[in-house]
Design an enzyme around this catalytic site. Structure first.
Site, PDB file in Angstrom:
ATOM      1  N   CYS A 199      -5.119  44.529   5.577  1.00  0.00           N
ATOM      2  CA  CYS A 199      -6.503  44.690   5.279  1.00  0.00           C
ATOM      3  C   CYS A 199      -6.598  44.260   3.764  1.00  0.00           C
ATOM      4  O   CYS A 199      -7.415  44.645   3.083  1.00  0.00           O
ATOM      5  CB  CYS A 199      -6.922  46.148   5.484  1.00  0.00           C
ATOM      6  SG  CYS A 199      -5.707  47.421   4.322  1.00  0.00           S
ATOM      7  N   SER A 210      -1.155  49.877   7.790  1.00  0.00           N
ATOM      8  CA  SER A 210      -1.735  48.972   7.472  1.00  0.00           C
ATOM      9  C   SER A 210      -1.489  48.364   6.149  1.00  0.00           C
ATOM     10  O   SER A 210      -1.429  49.092   4.849  1.00  0.00           O
ATOM     11  CB  SER A 210      -3.470  49.143   7.268  1.00  0.00           C
ATOM     12  OG  SER A 210      -4.346  48.292   6.951  1.00  0.00           O
ATOM     13  N   ARG A 213     -13.624  51.468   3.084  1.00  0.00           N
ATOM     14  CA  ARG A 213     -13.173  52.213   1.714  1.00  0.00           C
ATOM     15  C   ARG A 213     -14.148  53.304   1.149  1.00  0.00           C
ATOM     16  O   ARG A 213     -15.102  53.058   0.693  1.00  0.00           O
ATOM     17  CB  ARG A 213     -13.087  51.087   0.598  1.00  0.00           C
ATOM     18  CG  ARG A 213     -11.897  50.211   0.829  1.00  0.00           C
ATOM     19  CD  ARG A 213     -12.342  48.919  -0.087  1.00  0.00           C
ATOM     20  NE  ARG A 213     -13.330  48.067   0.734  1.00  0.00           N
ATOM     21  CZ  ARG A 213     -13.397  46.766   0.878  1.00  0.00           C
ATOM     22  NH1 ARG A 213     -12.512  46.086   0.351  1.00  0.00           N
ATOM     23  NH2 ARG A 213     -14.429  46.130   1.568  1.00  0.00           N
ATOM     24  N   TYR A 233      -3.033  43.386  14.275  1.00  0.00           N
ATOM     25  CA  TYR A 233      -4.272  42.950  13.787  1.00  0.00           C
ATOM     26  C   TYR A 233      -4.365  42.455  12.497  1.00  0.00           C
ATOM     27  O   TYR A 233      -3.576  42.909  11.571  1.00  0.00           O
ATOM     28  CB  TYR A 233      -5.644  43.836  14.335  1.00  0.00           C
ATOM     29  CG  TYR A 233      -5.529  45.101  13.371  1.00  0.00           C
ATOM     30  CD1 TYR A 233      -6.145  44.980  12.038  1.00  0.00           C
ATOM     31  CD2 TYR A 233      -4.902  46.258  13.806  1.00  0.00           C
ATOM     32  CE1 TYR A 233      -6.055  46.401  11.088  1.00  0.00           C
ATOM     33  CE2 TYR A 233      -4.825  47.488  12.980  1.00  0.00           C
ATOM     34  CZ  TYR A 233      -5.434  47.346  11.765  1.00  0.00           C
ATOM     35  OH  TYR A 233      -5.439  48.332  10.954  1.00  0.00           O
ATOM     36  N   GLU A 271       1.449  49.470   0.733  1.00  0.00           N
ATOM     37  CA  GLU A 271       0.842  48.794  -0.320  1.00  0.00           C
ATOM     38  C   GLU A 271       1.822  48.951  -1.684  1.00  0.00           C
ATOM     39  O   GLU A 271       1.510  48.399  -2.706  1.00  0.00           O
ATOM     40  CB  GLU A 271      -0.685  49.130  -0.880  1.00  0.00           C
ATOM     41  CG  GLU A 271      -0.716  50.555  -1.096  1.00  0.00           C
ATOM     42  CD  GLU A 271      -2.325  50.927  -1.069  1.00  0.00           C
ATOM     43  OE1 GLU A 271      -3.107  50.127  -1.555  1.00  0.00           O
ATOM     44  OE2 GLU A 271      -2.886  52.191  -1.009  1.00  0.00           O
ATOM     45  N   GLY A 276      -7.755   7.069  -1.674  1.00  0.00           N
ATOM     46  CA  GLY A 276      -8.037   6.730  -3.003  1.00  0.00           C
ATOM     47  C   GLY A 276      -7.373   7.181  -4.293  1.00  0.00           C
ATOM     48  O   GLY A 276      -7.530   6.915  -5.398  1.00  0.00           O
ATOM     49  N   GLY A 334      -1.668  46.826   2.510  1.00  0.00           N
ATOM     50  CA  GLY A 334      -2.779  46.526   1.608  1.00  0.00           C
ATOM     51  C   GLY A 334      -2.078  45.593   0.926  1.00  0.00           C
ATOM     52  O   GLY A 334      -1.477  46.068  -0.198  1.00  0.00           O
ATOM     53  N   THR A 335      -2.383  44.402   1.172  1.00  0.00           N
ATOM     54  CA  THR A 335      -1.569  43.369   0.311  1.00  0.00           C
ATOM     55  C   THR A 335      -1.950  42.956  -1.044  1.00  0.00           C
ATOM     56  O   THR A 335      -1.409  42.180  -1.675  1.00  0.00           O
ATOM     57  CB  THR A 335      -1.403  42.064   1.321  1.00  0.00           C
ATOM     58  OG1 THR A 335      -2.713  41.733   1.581  1.00  0.00           O
ATOM     59  CG2 THR A 335      -0.605  41.953   2.530  1.00  0.00           C
ATOM     60  N   ASN A 336      -3.361  43.301  -1.339  1.00  0.00           N
ATOM     61  CA  ASN A 336      -3.879  43.210  -2.633  1.00  0.00           C
ATOM     62  C   ASN A 336      -2.828  43.918  -3.698  1.00  0.00           C
ATOM     63  O   ASN A 336      -2.429  43.378  -4.483  1.00  0.00           O
ATOM     64  CB  ASN A 336      -5.229  43.669  -2.920  1.00  0.00           C
ATOM     65  CG  ASN A 336      -6.077  42.845  -2.154  1.00  0.00           C
ATOM     66  OD1 ASN A 336      -5.900  41.860  -1.679  1.00  0.00           O
ATOM     67  ND2 ASN A 336      -7.468  43.571  -2.018  1.00  0.00           N
ATOM     68  N   ASP A 337      -2.721  45.168  -3.506  1.00  0.00           N
ATOM     69  CA  ASP A 337      -1.964  45.929  -4.491  1.00  0.00           C
ATOM     70  C   ASP A 337      -0.415  45.871  -4.059  1.00  0.00           C
ATOM     71  O   ASP A 337       0.343  45.822  -4.969  1.00  0.00           O
ATOM     72  CB  ASP A 337      -2.326  47.464  -4.144  1.00  0.00           C
ATOM     73  CG  ASP A 337      -3.503  48.133  -4.634  1.00  0.00           C
ATOM     74  OD1 ASP A 337      -4.147  47.173  -5.316  1.00  0.00           O
ATOM     75  OD2 ASP A 337      -3.622  49.223  -4.542  1.00  0.00           O
ATOM     76  N   ARG A 368       0.693  -1.286   0.079  1.00  0.00           N
ATOM     77  CA  ARG A 368       0.078  -0.064  -0.013  1.00  0.00           C
ATOM     78  C   ARG A 368       0.944   1.215   0.131  1.00  0.00           C
ATOM     79  O   ARG A 368       1.784   1.268   0.607  1.00  0.00           O
ATOM     80  CB  ARG A 368      -0.856   0.111   1.146  1.00  0.00           C
ATOM     81  CG  ARG A 368      -2.099  -0.943   1.275  1.00  0.00           C
ATOM     82  CD  ARG A 368      -2.912  -0.493   2.720  1.00  0.00           C
ATOM     83  NE  ARG A 368      -4.137  -1.255   2.606  1.00  0.00           N
ATOM     84  CZ  ARG A 368      -4.304  -2.660   3.165  1.00  0.00           C
ATOM     85  NH1 ARG A 368      -3.289  -2.864   3.728  1.00  0.00           N
ATOM     86  NH2 ARG A 368      -5.342  -3.060   3.202  1.00  0.00           N
ATOM     87  N   ARG A 424     -10.122  54.969   5.177  1.00  0.00           N
ATOM     88  CA  ARG A 424      -9.155  55.009   3.937  1.00  0.00           C
ATOM     89  C   ARG A 424      -9.961  56.006   2.903  1.00  0.00           C
ATOM     90  O   ARG A 424     -10.708  55.947   2.635  1.00  0.00           O
ATOM     91  CB  ARG A 424      -8.910  53.952   3.091  1.00  0.00           C
ATOM     92  CG  ARG A 424      -8.012  53.989   2.141  1.00  0.00           C
ATOM     93  CD  ARG A 424      -7.716  52.931   1.135  1.00  0.00           C
ATOM     94  NE  ARG A 424      -8.823  52.530   0.288  1.00  0.00           N
ATOM     95  CZ  ARG A 424      -8.796  51.304  -0.280  1.00  0.00           C
ATOM     96  NH1 ARG A 424      -7.914  50.571  -0.288  1.00  0.00           N
ATOM     97  NH2 ARG A 424     -10.079  51.308  -1.261  1.00  0.00           N
TER      98      ARG A 424
END
Lengths: 887, 887
Positions: free
Chosen positions: B843, B776, B573, B863, B757, B105, B778-781, B96, B629
């Protein structure tokens, strides 16, 4: 206790030449001249720190300042044996600004300070020259009124105009004493009516003058000048308070401005002008025609006025000695001001003289030959940017120019031609034998051929690194971009700016060095290139440690750059090769293909073209390194957006137009700069990079066989963000290299490296260097990503950003060392940690910027790469960096 | 010498539970069970390092492996007193796979290994059960043929089908010995005809089985499973070779699978199934109906079959003791396999059991109450992502679902409704009392109202962080995005995917948890929320040190988030507030204004709205921190691109449409993400931020007066790249604060901070922290700029990037810790160096991702802030991070 005041004069000084930051250029040099025994009217300098204090403390002075100024003033009184405000034998002062670097005419000056209704009598009595006394007084009131109290100069001028007119005078010195006394009274009235009666207290006058100089640091024109010249606002200005000496106290007096060599040509003769019985501003203002210094100059200039050498032979000799002394002391060409008062010579200023690029070069080379400076010092004496003047045609400076619009000086040089509004029209007109200037709202890759045949390019949109600007600089073509006021009507075929309307075919002149746009054809002069240039550049090359390559993809560019001394190609942008009309449809077929097989079929057709491109480049570069960047832009750049163009291409390719429209729509990107481009194309369509690798290696084999030279291609993968991407791409390249070696029976060396143009690449450079054999910093994109700023869009706010001091300079022109530079440093350290001998270059637009080149030297790059016409500048900047950062 | 093989069984083992990385989960647990005295059939484990070796060395084994396997095998023979391949009393093996984590599986297994034409006779004679022997043999041939030799299973099934049909059998165990012998012959023929005759040599069989397991690590379904579950490919699998025990050797034999608690509900009773006279796969395969373990389960499930507790009371008691022993030993719910052979119980496997979110929660809470684990361990027992299951309605799992298309699971939960193709249609239909699913190619800010009223959102384009996905998650609405196969015809009002065509008004069901799209209305069930949930979350809050805030700008979001335990707003926002129909035209007026005065006039109209927005939020948040913001998006987002919309707005605003068209064209940007947005708007139009600051402070004063609570607004400046930008913006904010304090006669505290950011902000965070009171991230940008990757455009290549392992996961969903995370760490260190008590938050969308939250805990953020529906998940993930990183 902080020392805010430094005295000078009479053979001693508290300051010296090295204290420019504290005392300003003028103050430091006055101190230095005092030290070396040149006669300087005694005075004192209030430091630039007082200026800083003044602006940081709500326009107030440090408490100790008053006492220090009084002490210095009393010291002067003692030295001169006269007293400030004395009614019988008054001491008078000039008050002048003096920043670290010269800002000519930008800030304010007050002369004859200390005159009032009583001291003027003393001055008249003492000098025995009443006319001189009242002439000085009326000058003082006008200056003080204007500079300190804000009374508009035109009000004073109106009075003088009236006197001149009434009496038919040509010059002010024709005025009689009575007339001068009358003028003085009228001037005082003007001030009083303006709400600013002239202070009679000399001390009040002095502090008013000092305050006016500090205030003048922040007037608009000074701010504007600093902005233009990248001078930080927090440097501040010093204030120089100095005993007045009078060039206008009689016929045994004079004043003059002179240079120890000719600042326009660099020739080694005593250059300058003086005026008898005049004050300094008379020379500058051009009211009277100044006289030459020497008989040589008089004859050379065919001047019909006596030279100082003739009129004041003794004093001339003393001055010529001082010229020699100061030049030997400063070891540089000096720009001096002097005054003769009653037969005594006083030096008011000396400083290193500004000069043209031509003069800078000649002076530097001559001084080396004279043994005055060494070669290392010589290369510091020509501003790298000035070399541009030696490389591009220019407008004749004597010609009158009236610009009707102004844009960015995007690519230096002057261009004159007939207006055309499209690249095709440009080609057509040039074919007919015309010279044209291409005027576009903005340019695109499809305009390249049209740009190539034009004398210059003018665009309404786009910044210093817009398509038009970058391509123009690359071509060495003058370009003015981003002329915001320009309205272009393609249909009507005319342009409009303000009231000026120009039609297709009208002559236009653009100055890519200043950004000016002029109607009509201004006369052009060819750049002067002397034999010294070549010699100078050999010194440059001996001194510099940084290599200089070029960004080039065409044979013409490559040849031009080699002529300018490029040591290889640092960036060959392969995509530029695909815009050629013979190829673009194969490229489009590749993009429209739905299967890898179809893509490969189209790529097979491109292969022979690419191979020939590289054969040409390798042949021209004769074994010098050639760094080839694989396809970088998003594919939609190769497809047209306009329906009519889509229709045309559909017919050419024999596919339904809907297919082209659909593919264009599918490839559309919200932020193409951050989209499906660079090695992302290589990851998703490996066959593209495989074709390019095959073309490179087959070309290398061909040139190795035909020339016997070792060709070592450097293949550069763009937009790498992770080691894994480079691993994948390198594997594809190695596969093709193995294949070509096997097929050709030839072995060759090659290197695979990467652009560092994403922050992620910089921050993980240690990992990427495990695979990359070299890094080339793509600082255009690295700036865009690090700053989060699109260079195509920054025009909307960047000028304001520079004006507000958020950035000291356009970060797309000169590297943002604090931000982008920090990432470059991190990448250099990490890259070297993994691979100590890693080759490091820079190939963004910044590669041709002297300040950036200094940075590149400091962080330890191997080479910079720039457009062909920047190569000599980069060589010089690299040598200067080596000198500047030695030890 | 490397130890490649570890033995176990008979009360001893060379390995133990902690060696999962080396032995795989199954191997480590078999060893552990042996150690604690649970009866385990003896065997040995070939380590995962062999798998790694195998793939790194061109599918070969380490040279020492053979000897080590032989030694282990002889050890087993000794223990069992039987020999592998012995013709009278043969030892048989199972082979196995077993990776570090269970991949049910996904990989292959071979049982009954060692049987051949001769040993089958021995097995028959020794067991006295010829039928069992041949049944085992035919099972072996089918498995071996399929798994090792690649003979398609359907060929074997066809033979079995024929026997069943001919004889009218329902179950395979109805076959006679003769029939089984015939099947065996036919199976051998099938293998031979397929070119793979069954090896008769047991050693050859063994190595074939081992090789098949290693090969199975790289089959497509295993790769796909790993990709789905973020399991690295270089972990490899171990191979477990273990003595066969037979649950099918007669009526005193059985086999079963059981859980120490109910894995669906978490209830504490012995859950499981067994079958008499059967092998393991019979239980799983569902050919026969398995029987319950206990009388309790039999009654609970209303099952008409005898329980093991009744049929095998002694063995049941032994098994129940083992259940208790193993659960006490592992302190977790166990998933076990057992076999009874001729009245003797053998344990074949134990592992921590998979469970639903509901069960995980109940088991964790119960075990704490039972004193088995502490609270810190309990919070580790519920996967943070599983909480989602407790928060959103789901499709009934019992309902049959047939998806016709699949996209990205963009926002979890199930939605059912009638199809609408525009936001307006959605609002209209909902107004008429319908439930709708909004189907769009992609969504834009103008669609928000329509999205709000819809049950769910389905888009053809866009990734996990597309507008649709982000907004949907923020609203807690199910969303499936990026359904590549989906064709949407807005004009024809229908959608098409494959053969399925659905029209407007047709019912559709979307599963935002799986990405599936189904036609028709699937039945929904409400999430089960037990009282344990609340208690569990109090433990979570006791343990975590990281704060959890929410991203919210509407009162509804703020209330929802507080209900979920948010401790403040981390990102409000403000631009979302301007899209409201009552306001957008004022906004547009502001944008169209040509002078500051006109802009201020328009802003004055927006001020009361903004003030009320903040009054609402401050009131709801009752003194909890609210981070606001200021305006971030480029202004062109507020203007329409389509001519007809421009006309409409021109009429509404009373301006010529050309003016709107011209402004829209002027504002157009090549890369809006990197354009004139964020604080760049504040720098060029300070009046916008001044209005926002005034609104914030006036709202604070209003709520302070009405509630008496201390309201401390946190004002956050977006897209800061330099300290100077923040200085300018902070000065504007301070000016407004001073003004409002003076006008209101109220003093209040407030803080000014910035988004981090841009890479430049991270790299110069020490300088920025001189001004910023908080950061803060801004990890998207920051992800977009660091990776140079537009999230709107990444869909074209990101899936391939994840598939090729360039990124382990979508970097817009889970933070790229190596790249973006490194910049965050630099910024944290630099920020703290300047301002040790600086508040640090995150954020971006990543704020709700458990892996990112662990990272945030490790780097010392204050935070995280996430969308309201992610708040409980973030709280749990924060607690888990605290436990995981303790000490």
């Amino acid at each position: 206790m902080t020392k805010w005041v430094y005295t000078f004069g009479d053979g001693t000084a508290e300051g010296e030449a090295s204290m420019k930051n504290l005392l300003g250029g003028k103050g430091a040099n006055l101190a230095e001249m005092s030290r070396v025994g040149v006669p300087v009217p005694p005075g004192f300098t209030i430091t630039t720190e007082v200026c800083t204090y003044y602006y940081e403390n709500n326009h107030t002075y440090p408490v100790e300042l008053k006492d220090q100024v009084m002490a210095a003033l009393h010291g002067i009184e003692e030295k001169m044996g006269r007293k400030f405000g004395d009614e019988t034998n008054p001491l008078l002062f000039s008050v002048r600004s003096g920043a670290r670097v010269s800002m000519p005419g930008m800030m304010d000056t007050v002369l004859n300070l200390g005159l009032n209704d009583k001291t003027v009598l003393g001055l008249a009595a003492r000098s025995g020259n009443e006319k001189f006394a009242y002439d000085s007084y009326r000058r003082f009131i006008q200056m003080y009124g204007d500079v300190v109290m804000g009374v508009h100069s035109s009000k004073f001028e109106a009075v003088l105009d009236e006197v001149r007119e009434t009496n038919g005078y040509k010059f002010d010195n024709q005025m009689t004493v009575e007339q001068l006394k009358d003028v003085v009274e009228k001037f005082k009235d003007i001030c009083a009516k303006d709400g600013h009666p002239l202070p009679q207290d000399p001390m009040e006058q002095l502090w008013g003058g000092i305050g006016a100089v500090f205030k003048s640091w922040m007037v608009d024109r000074a701010i504007y000048y600093r902005k233009l010249n990248n001078i930080p606002g927090d440097w501040g200005t010093a204030v120089n308070v100095q005993t007045m000496v009078f060039g206008n106290s009689g016929d045994n007096s004079a004043t003059g401005v002179c240079f120890s060599r000719d600042p326009a040509t660099g020739e080694n003769y005593f250059y300058g002008e003086y005026l008898k019985n005049a004050q300094g501003e008379d020379v500058v203002a051009g009211i009277r025609t100044p006289q030459p210094m020497t008989i040589f100059a008089k004859e050379k200039g065919n001047i019909d006025l006596p030279a100082m050498e003739e009129e004041f032979p003794e004093l001339y000799k003393q001055l010529a000695d001082i010229r020699a002394k100061l030049e030997a002391h400063y070891k540089d060409m000096q720009d001096m001001e002097f005054t003769i008062q009653d037969g005594k010579l006083w030096m008011l200023q000396t400083r290193n003289g500004k000069r043209t690029g031509t003069a800078a070069l000649k002076i530097a080379v001559d001084m080396v030959r004279e043994g005055l400076i060494d070669k290392r010092m010589a290369v510091m004496r020509v501003e790298a940017g000035q070399l541009d003047q030696l490389l591009h045609p220019m407008f004749d400076k004597k010609a009158k120019r009236e610009s009707f619009a102004r844009g960015l000086p995007a690519s230096p040089g002057a261009a004159v031609g007939q207006i055309v509004f499209s690249a095709e029209d440009a080609e057509k007109a040039v074919h007919e034998g015309k010279k044209v200037v291409l005027v576009r709202i903005e340019t695109s890759p499809e305009d390249i051929a049209g740009m190539h045949v034009s004398q210059g390019i003018l665009t309404a949109r786009g910044g210093m690194t817009s398509h038009a600007a970058v391509v123009a600089r690359g071509m060495g073509k003058p370009c003015v971009s981003g002329v915001a006021d320009l309205r272009i009507d393609y249909d009507g075929k005319f342009l409009k700016a303000g009231d000026v309307i120009l039609k297709e075919g009208d002559m236009i002149s653009i100055d890519g060095t200043t950004g000016e746009v002029m109607a009509g054809a201004l006369p052009l002069v060819l750049p002067e290139m002397t034999g010294d240039f070549g010699e100078f550049m050999t010194w440059v090359d001996e001194i510099r440690t940084l290599g200089v390559r070029t960004n080039a993809e065409t044979p013409l560019d490559a040849k031009t750059a080699r002529g300018f001394g490029a040591e290889g190609i640092g960036l060959c942008r392969t995509e530029h090769m695909f815009f050629d009309p013979a190829r673009i449809n194969h490229m489009r077929q590749m993009i429209l293909a739905n299967t890898e097989a179809d893509r490969r079929a189209a790529l097979d057709k491109l292969l022979p073209y690419q191979r020939q491109d590289f054969i040409d480049l390798f042949t021209i570069m004769e074994g010098l390194p050639v760094t080839i960047r694989f396809l970088d832009p998003p594919l939609h750049e190769f497809l047209p957006n306009k329906r009519e163009e889509q229709v045309e291409i559909a017919q050419a390719l024999g596919v339904p137009v809907e297919e082209i429209a659909a593919r264009t729509a599918k490839l559309h990107e919200a932020n193409p700069m951050l989209g499906h481009r660079g090695c992302r194309l290589g990851v998703t369509y490996p066959e593209i990079y495989e074709m390019q690798a095959q073309a490179v290696f087959e070309a290398a084999v061909s040139v190795i066989k035909s020339t016997g030279k070792a060709i070592v291609p450097e293949i550069m993968i763009p937009l790498v963000g992770t080691k894994k991407e480079l691993d994948l791409m390198k594997a594809a390249v190695v596969k093709m290299a193995d294949m070509v070696m096997k097929q050709s029976g030839t072995t060759f060396e090659y290197h695979v490296g990467t652009m560092i143009e994403l922050p992620r690449a910089a921050i993980t450079a240690d990992k990427i260097a495990e695979t990359a054999e070299f890094f080339s910093f793509g600082t255009n994109d690295l700036t865009q990503t690090t700053l989060g700023m699109s260079r195509d869009d920054a025009g909307a706010f960047l000028p304001e950003y520079v004006a507000k001091g958020i950035y000291n300079a356009d970060p797309f022109a000169s590297l943002d060392q604090e931000g982008v530079g920090a990432l470059v440093e991190i990448a250099v350290q990490k890259g070297k940690a993994t691979r100590p001998n890693i080759k490091l270059g820079i190939c963004g637009e910044h590669g041709g910027d002297p300040e950036t080149i200094d940075f590149c030297h400091r962080v330890g790059l191997t080479y910079v790469s720039c457009s062909p016409y920047r190569v000599p500048i980069a060589r010089l900047a690299a040598a200067q960096a080596a000198v500047r950062n030695a030890k």
